[in-house]
Design an enzyme around this catalytic site. Structure first.
Site, PDB file in Angstrom:
ATOM      1  N   HIS A 162       0.892  -1.363   0.092  1.00  0.00           N
ATOM      2  CA  HIS A 162       0.152  -0.056  -0.155  1.00  0.00           C
ATOM      3  C   HIS A 162       0.828   1.293  -0.123  1.00  0.00           C
ATOM      4  CE1 HIS A 162      -4.097  -1.946   0.812  1.00  0.00           C
ATOM      5  NE2 HIS A 162      -3.130  -2.884   0.975  1.00  0.00           N
ATOM      6  N   ASP A 370       3.482   9.449  -0.705  1.00  0.00           N
ATOM      7  CA  ASP A 370       2.155   8.756  -0.270  1.00  0.00           C
ATOM      8  C   ASP A 370       2.038   7.804  -1.395  1.00  0.00           C
ATOM      9  OD1 ASP A 370       0.027   8.332   1.183  1.00  0.00           O
ATOM     10  OD2 ASP A 370      -0.380  10.241   1.187  1.00  0.00           O
TER      11      ASP A 370
HETATM   12  C1  GDG Z   1      -2.182   3.877   3.381  1.00  0.00           C
HETATM   13  C2  GDG Z   1      -1.234   4.521   2.368  1.00  0.00           C
HETATM   14  C3  GDG Z   1      -2.818   4.586   0.597  1.00  0.00           C
HETATM   15  C4  GDG Z   1      -8.580   9.781   8.329  1.00  0.00           C
HETATM   16  N1  GDG Z   1      -8.859  10.272   9.695  1.00  0.00           N
HETATM   17  C5  GDG Z   1     -10.038   9.717  10.025  1.00  0.00           C
HETATM   18  C6  GDG Z   1     -10.307   8.834   9.140  1.00  0.00           C
HETATM   19  N2  GDG Z   1      -9.550   8.628   7.992  1.00  0.00           N
HETATM   20  C7  GDG Z   1      -9.379   7.842   6.964  1.00  0.00           C
HETATM   21  C8  GDG Z   1      -9.386   8.843   5.657  1.00  0.00           C
HETATM   22  C9  GDG Z   1      -8.909   7.627   4.439  1.00  0.00           C
HETATM   23  C10 GDG Z   1      -7.866   7.032   5.493  1.00  0.00           C
HETATM   24  O1  GDG Z   1      -8.344   7.184   6.983  1.00  0.00           O
HETATM   25  C11 GDG Z   1      -6.538   7.522   5.241  1.00  0.00           C
HETATM   26  O2  GDG Z   1      -6.047   7.026   4.220  1.00  0.00           O
HETATM   27  P1  GDG Z   1      -4.762   7.493   3.228  1.00  0.00           P
HETATM   28  O3  GDG Z   1      -4.781   6.886   1.989  1.00  0.00           O
HETATM   29  O4  GDG Z   1      -4.982   8.943   3.150  1.00  0.00           O
HETATM   30  O5  GDG Z   1      -3.531   7.067   4.227  1.00  0.00           O
HETATM   31  P2  GDG Z   1      -2.727   6.040   4.894  1.00  0.00           P
HETATM   32  O6  GDG Z   1      -3.360   5.669   6.323  1.00  0.00           O
HETATM   33  O7  GDG Z   1      -1.464   6.422   5.137  1.00  0.00           O
HETATM   34  O8  GDG Z   1      -3.243   4.560   4.152  1.00  0.00           O
HETATM   35  C12 GDG Z   1      -1.925   5.617   1.479  1.00  0.00           C
HETATM   36  C13 GDG Z   1      -3.506   3.791   1.759  1.00  0.00           C
HETATM   37  O9  GDG Z   1      -2.755   2.917   2.521  1.00  0.00           O
HETATM   38  C14 GDG Z   1      -4.555   2.753   0.950  1.00  0.00           C
HETATM   39  O10 GDG Z   1      -3.640   1.935   0.028  1.00  0.00           O
HETATM   40  O11 GDG Z   1      -3.812   5.391  -0.092  1.00  0.00           O
HETATM   41  O12 GDG Z   1      -0.957   6.025   0.492  1.00  0.00           O
HETATM   42  O13 GDG Z   1      -0.189   5.297   3.255  1.00  0.00           O
HETATM   43  O14 GDG Z   1      -9.719   6.811   4.208  1.00  0.00           O
HETATM   44  O15 GDG Z   1     -10.864   9.051   5.370  1.00  0.00           O
HETATM   45  N3  GDG Z   1     -11.381   7.719   9.046  1.00  0.00           N
HETATM   46  C15 GDG Z   1     -12.358   8.096  10.257  1.00  0.00           C
HETATM   47  N4  GDG Z   1     -12.112   9.084  11.046  1.00  0.00           N
HETATM   48  C16 GDG Z   1     -10.958   9.833  11.034  1.00  0.00           C
HETATM   49  O16 GDG Z   1     -10.760  10.766  12.072  1.00  0.00           O
HETATM   50  N5  GDG Z   1     -13.386   7.323  10.192  1.00  0.00           N
END
Ligand code: GDG
Length: 464
Positions: A162, A370
């Site tokens: 990921h 990212d």
């Molecule tokens: C890894 C990779 C890749 C955030 N705050 C809250 C919350 N979130 C949710 C967001 C989003 C998720 O968490 C974060 O996803 P990201 O993709 O931005 O980042 P990572 O956690 O670093 O994920 C990344 C991902 O894996 C998938 O392959 O895209 O590059 O680093 O969905 O909405 N959700 C809730 N409360 C929060 O306060 N419910």
């Protein structure tokens, strides 16, 4: 007796949380794209998910929830510290993200990583039926494919990373580099978010182990191992449905009012992680206020920074830096009752996040590196009203697809400021045109399509 499945997902975390209700403790499905994508496949195949249930010490007995079998793997407190916080999040995470923080290498962490990976592999070997498909997820479990193949050569094994996969020069810093690479090469298919990452991987296989490859297929002692890019996505329909509800619409309006009905709401939503570029975004906002290109209360910023990996040192240091910057901005530019930055170090429900997306005029996603960044995709999907503008770092995987965003180089502060100002002042017609194109793309590239594409490349027939 263990029930065996023809489809097994192995991930660090099980897709469930233990919650306390009036009836006592119970398990709930945790929200998240991966569960959404894999749920239908798991139900169809009576699949099993192998992962850590949270908590330390003995693991709960395997159980079933919403049609999926869950097979918990235990972690001791020491393993949590060494395998998860240490090897996974203080060594591999920074190294794979261009070493934007200095990776920490410790022998005892490596040993724990090995042991825990072996435990996950053993659990998967136990629950997988003859000839089953096993899909291993992410950087915490890179040794699992080879460990699993060793015990169960009959299995079809997929691996998906990921996060980014670094260029050779960086990967070579890893003390156990050949072991990690061999671990991954245990799979039949190794999937990445980006084409460049897949290329880094095949080149590394030649460089480090002298393996030959043709296109993206590596020859591992006569066994073909395919690498490929499978950009992950979100459940677009779910987000569209959520923002269409009267509750979320009303909440978005209320958020605007609570912020004092500013002309421009600038939003950031991230785990509090140093890869996400939260500081540089705050700095860009501060400089624009100082230059008087933006003013309070016409423009306000909301930064949700969800608590994350709080026991890892890099993260503690980041929190101090971010909070100092927020304090500085508010000290210089807030008015009584009107903060310039609303900083929220809290977790929110999915619907509250959707309301924030809907309320925001400009969304800032500025990671230094990212794998993908789902927040960027969620914001676009949330804006079915085709309002809003997205400022997006070129260093997020999402930038390959979301070309109509306001792209910027997060290492160039002037570039970030420029992108933010352009997004603030974009003509509504132009903003809508950009959003529409990106939404069209996401509708045909959602998370289900991602899972389907990976599994069909792995050779899993759709109705198996
Ligand atoms: C890894 C990779 C890749 C955030 N705050 C809250 C919350 N979130 C949710 C967001 C989003 C998720 O968490 C974060 O996803 P990201 O993709 O931005 O980042 P990572 O956690 O670093 O994920 C990344 C991902 O894996 C998938 O392959 O895209 O590059 O680093 O969905 O909405 N959700 C809730 N409360 C929060 O306060 N419910």
């Amino acid at each position: 007796m263990t029930v065996r499945s023809s489809f097994v997902v192995v991930a660090n975390r099980l897709p469930v949380d233990e919650v306390t209700t009036s009836q006592g403790r119970e398990w709930r499905r945790s929200p998240g794209g991966l569960v959404t994508a894999l749920h239908p496949v798991l139900v169809e195949h009576r699949g099993t998910w192998v992962g850590w249930a949270g908590g330390t010490g003995d693991a709960p007995e395997p159980f079933e929830l919403d049609g999926i079998r869950l097979h918990p793997v235990p972690l001791s407190a020491e393993e949590l510290e060494r395998y998860y916080e240490g090897s996974s999040n203080a060594t591999i995470w920074p190294l794979y993200h261009d070493a934007v923080e200095t990776p920490v290498f410790k022998r005892r962490w490596r040993e724990a990583y090995r042991m825990v990976n072996q435990r996950f592999a053993d659990a998967a070997a136990e629950v997988a039926a003859e000839g089953a498909t096993v899909w291993v997820q992410d950087y915490q479990l890179q040794l699992v494919p080879a460990m699993l193949r060793e015990q169960r050569p009959d299995l079809r094994i997929g691996f998906f990373l990921h996060i980014p996969f670094p260029p050779i020069e960086l990967f070579m810093q890893m003390p156990v580099r050949a072991e990690i690479l061999r671990g991954l090469l245990g799979a039949d298919l190794v999937g990445f978010q980006q084409r460049l990452a897949a290329q880094n991987f095949v080149r590394l296989a030649r460089h480090l182990l002298g393996l030959r490859y043709e296109g993206q297929v590596i020859d591992v002692d006569g066994r073909p191992v395919r690498a490929g890019a499978f950009p992950i996505s979100i459940d677009v329909k779910e987000m569209e449905a959520m923002v269409a509800t009267p509750e979320v619409q009303a909440r978005a309006k209320q958020i605007r009012e609570e912020l004092g009905n500013p002309k421009t709401i600038i939003l950031g939503v991230d785990r509090l992680d140093y890869t996400k570029g939260i500081e540089l975004r705050l700095k860009a906002f501060r400089e624009l206020l100082a230059d008087r290109k933006l003013t309070v209360p016409e423009a306000v910023m909301v930064q949700v920074a969800t608590p994350s990996r709080e026991r890892v040192e890099h993260y503690q240091a980041l929190r101090v830096k971010v909070e100092r910057e927020v304090g500085r901005i508010n000290g210089e530019f807030a008015k009584v009752g009107v903060p310039a930055v609303h900083y929220l170090h809290q977790s929110y429900s999915r619907s509250e996040l959707a309301a924030l997306y809907l309320a925001a005029d400009v969304m800032m996603v500025t990671p230094l590196r990212d794998g993908m960044n789902l927040v960027a995709k969620e914001y676009v999907a949330a804006r079915a009203d085709t309002g809003g503008a997205l400022v997006l770092s070129e260093f997020a995987g999402a930038a390959t697809e979301l070309r109509q965003s306001f792209l910027c180089n997060p290492h160039d502060p002037d570039g970030v400021k420029d992108a933010l100002i352009r997004a603030v002042h974009v003509e509504p017609v132009e903003a809508r045109r950009r959003m529409r194109i990106m939404q069209r793309h996401l509708r045909s590239h959602d998370v289900r399509q991602w899972a389907k594409s990976f599994l069909s490349t792995l050779g899993v027939p759709e109705n198996e």
